[in-house]
Design an enzyme around this catalytic site. Structure first.
Site, PDB file in Angstrom:
ATOM      1  N   HIS A 164      -7.117  -5.793  -0.671  1.00  0.00           N
ATOM      2  CA  HIS A 164      -6.030  -4.812  -0.704  1.00  0.00           C
ATOM      3  C   HIS A 164      -4.780  -5.240   0.064  1.00  0.00           C
ATOM      4  CE1 HIS A 164      -4.169  -0.919  -1.128  1.00  0.00           C
ATOM      5  NE2 HIS A 164      -4.116  -0.731   0.190  1.00  0.00           N
ATOM      6  N   ASP A 210      -9.069  -5.901  -5.201  1.00  0.00           N
ATOM      7  CA  ASP A 210      -8.729  -4.694  -4.437  1.00  0.00           C
ATOM      8  C   ASP A 210      -9.768  -3.601  -4.686  1.00  0.00           C
ATOM      9  OD1 ASP A 210      -7.609  -2.448  -3.241  1.00  0.00           O
ATOM     10  OD2 ASP A 210      -5.584  -2.955  -3.857  1.00  0.00           O
ATOM     11  N   SER A 255       0.836  -1.197   0.000  1.00  0.00           N
ATOM     12  CA  SER A 255       0.000   0.000   0.000  1.00  0.00           C
ATOM     13  C   SER A 255       0.879   1.258   0.000  1.00  0.00           C
ATOM     14  CB  SER A 255      -0.959  -0.038   1.191  1.00  0.00           C
ATOM     15  OG  SER A 255      -1.973   0.935   1.059  1.00  0.00           O
TER      16      SER A 255
END
Length: 348
Positions: A311, A283, A161
Site C-alpha cells: 500500500h 495492495d 493513500s
C-alpha cells in the site's frame, strides 16, 4: 562526526530489495546536529538511519490562518535544492507525518527537484497546543496558507493513500496552485469517517486511544507491506506512530473523525490537472479495482503499477516510485516544450 551511509538507497533501505535507480551521495551527520526539541523523546529509540536523518530536518514555520488567533507553527521539511521548475510537494497518508517520505525524499532531492514535505493539519508534528479545528475545510485552508506563504507557485502535488483525497480536494478548490497531481494507492472512495462521525465524543476518544496502540499499528503495518521482517515492522511502527505521542494528538484526531472526514468521490471528475496514478500491485488496503476506476474517472490520467509492492510504495519501493515520478515529470515537460516549439514555428 559519524558517517551514516554511502550505499544506494535500494540496497540499504529495509523496505527495498531492488537496486536503486538513483544513487544518494554519502552524507555525514555532525555531532552538533540533533533532533528538533519539539519531537517526542522516543525519536531517540528509532534505529532506521533514514528516519533519524530526515527527522533532524523537520522544522516548524508560522502559518497564519483565519480560524485561529495566532499563526500555527506548522511542521515540514524545506528543500535544500532551489529550482526554477515547479516544486514537488509531498503529503502523507491518514494519521501519519512527513517521516513517511524518509526514503523517497532524498532520491527526489538527489534527482535535482525542489522538494517540500508538509504535515497535514492535525497530524504530523505541528504545534496544536491551542487546539485549532482539524476538519476538512480547516486542513484545506491551512495548506493553502502554507502554500501562499512559502511555495507561491504552481506545484506538483503528491498524495499517498488518504493524502490523495487531500490532494484532489485541494487541486479542485485551488487549481491555480497545482500544476500536476500524483496519486499513490489513493484512498478516495470512502464515505468519510462513516459511523465514527456520529459517535459520542467519549466513545470516539476510546477509539482514538486504540488507534495509536502498538498492537493495532503493528497489524496495520503487517497488512501494508509485503515480506517484511518483524524487527523492520516494529521499528517502522515506532516511526509511524511518533506523532501520536504529542499531547494534542487525541483531540485533533477526534475532531477530524467526528467532523465526517473526506468525501471527495464527486470531485474526481472535476480534476483538471494531468495526473499520474501509482499503485502497488499487492495492495491489501485499497483494491486495485479502485485504481482502474480512478483512472477511468479522472479526465487526464495515466496509471502505473509497481509489482511485488503493497500500500505504501514510497516506503516499500522508493526507487521504483521515484523513477515513475521523475519519468512522468520529464515526459510532460518534453511534451510542453514540443508544443511551445510548434506554436513558435507557426507564429513565425
Amino acid at each position: 562526526m559519524v558517517s551514516v551511509f554511502s550505499q544506494p538507497l535500494g540496497s540499504s533501505s529495509p523496505f527495498s530489495r531492488r537496486r536503486c535507480t538513483f544513487k544518494l551521495k554519502p552524507f555525514t551527520v555532525f555531532a552538533s546536529q540533533s533532533f528538533p526539541s519539539f519531537l517526542p523523546k522516543q525519536i531517540h529509540t528509532v534505529k532506521d538511519p533514514f528516519a533519524r536523518k530526515f527527522a533532524m530536518r523537520i522544522q516548524r514555520l508560522p502559518v497564519p490562518v483565519s480560524f485561529a488567533e495566532n499563526a500555527i507553527m506548522s511542521s515540514c521539511v524545506k528543500p535544500l535544492v532551489k529550482s526554477n521548475e515547479p516544486p514537488i510537494v509531498l503529503l502523507h497518508g491518514f494519521d501519519s507525518s512527513c517521516l513517511e517520505w524518509r526514503y523517497g525524499y532524498p532520491l527526489l532531492e538527489e534527482a535535482g527537484f525542489e522538494t517540500w514535505a508538509v504535515d497535514i493539519l492535525g497530524w504530523g508534528f505541528s504545534d496544536l497546543e491551542n487546539l485549532p479545528p482539524c476538519d476538512v475545510v480547516s486542513k484545506r485552508n491551512h495548506f493553502y496558507q502554507f502554500w501562499k506563504s512559502y511555495i507561491r507557485r504552481p506545484m506538483i502535488l503528491i498524495g499517498p493513500s488518504l493524502g490523495s483525497a487531500v490532494a484532489i480536494d485541494f487541486a479542485v478548490n485551488y487549481p491555480e496552485a497545482v500544476e500536476k497531481l500524483i496519486l499513490i494507492d489513493a484512498s478516495v472512495y470512502a464515505e468519510g469517517t462513516g459511523n465514527l462521525a456520529t459517535l459520542p465524543r467519549s466513545v470516539a476518544y476510546a477509539g482514538v486511544y486504540l488507534l495509536k496502540s502498538l498492537p493495532l499499528r503493528l497489524y496495520a503495518n503487517y497488512l501494508t507491506f509485503t515480506n517484511m521482517s518483524l524487527g523492520t515492522i516494529l521499528d517502522g511502527t515506532n516511526v509511524g506512530r511518533l506523532h501520536c505521542l504529542l499531547p494534542w494528538w487525541d483531540d485533533a484526531t477526534v475532531d477530524f473523525m467526528t467532523s465526517g472526514g473526506y468525501k471527495i468521490a464527486p470531485l474526481i471528475r472535476k480534476v483538471k490537472q494531468k495526473t499520474l496514478i501509482i499503485w502497488g500491485a499487492n495492495d491489501r488496503i485499497v483494491s486495485n479495482k479502485l485504481a482502474v476506476q480512478l483512472h477511468c474517472e479522472l479526465p487526464n490520467a495515466i496509471l502505473r503499477q509497481i509489482p511485488d509492492c503493497g500500500h505504501i510504495p514510497h516506503l516499500e519501493r522508493p526507487d521504483s516510485t521515484v523513477k515513475l515520478i521523475v519519468e512522468f515529470i520529464k515526459t510532460e515537460k518534453k511534451k510542453l516544450s514540443r508544443c511551445v516549439s510548434q506554436v513558435s514555428q507557426v507564429s513565425s
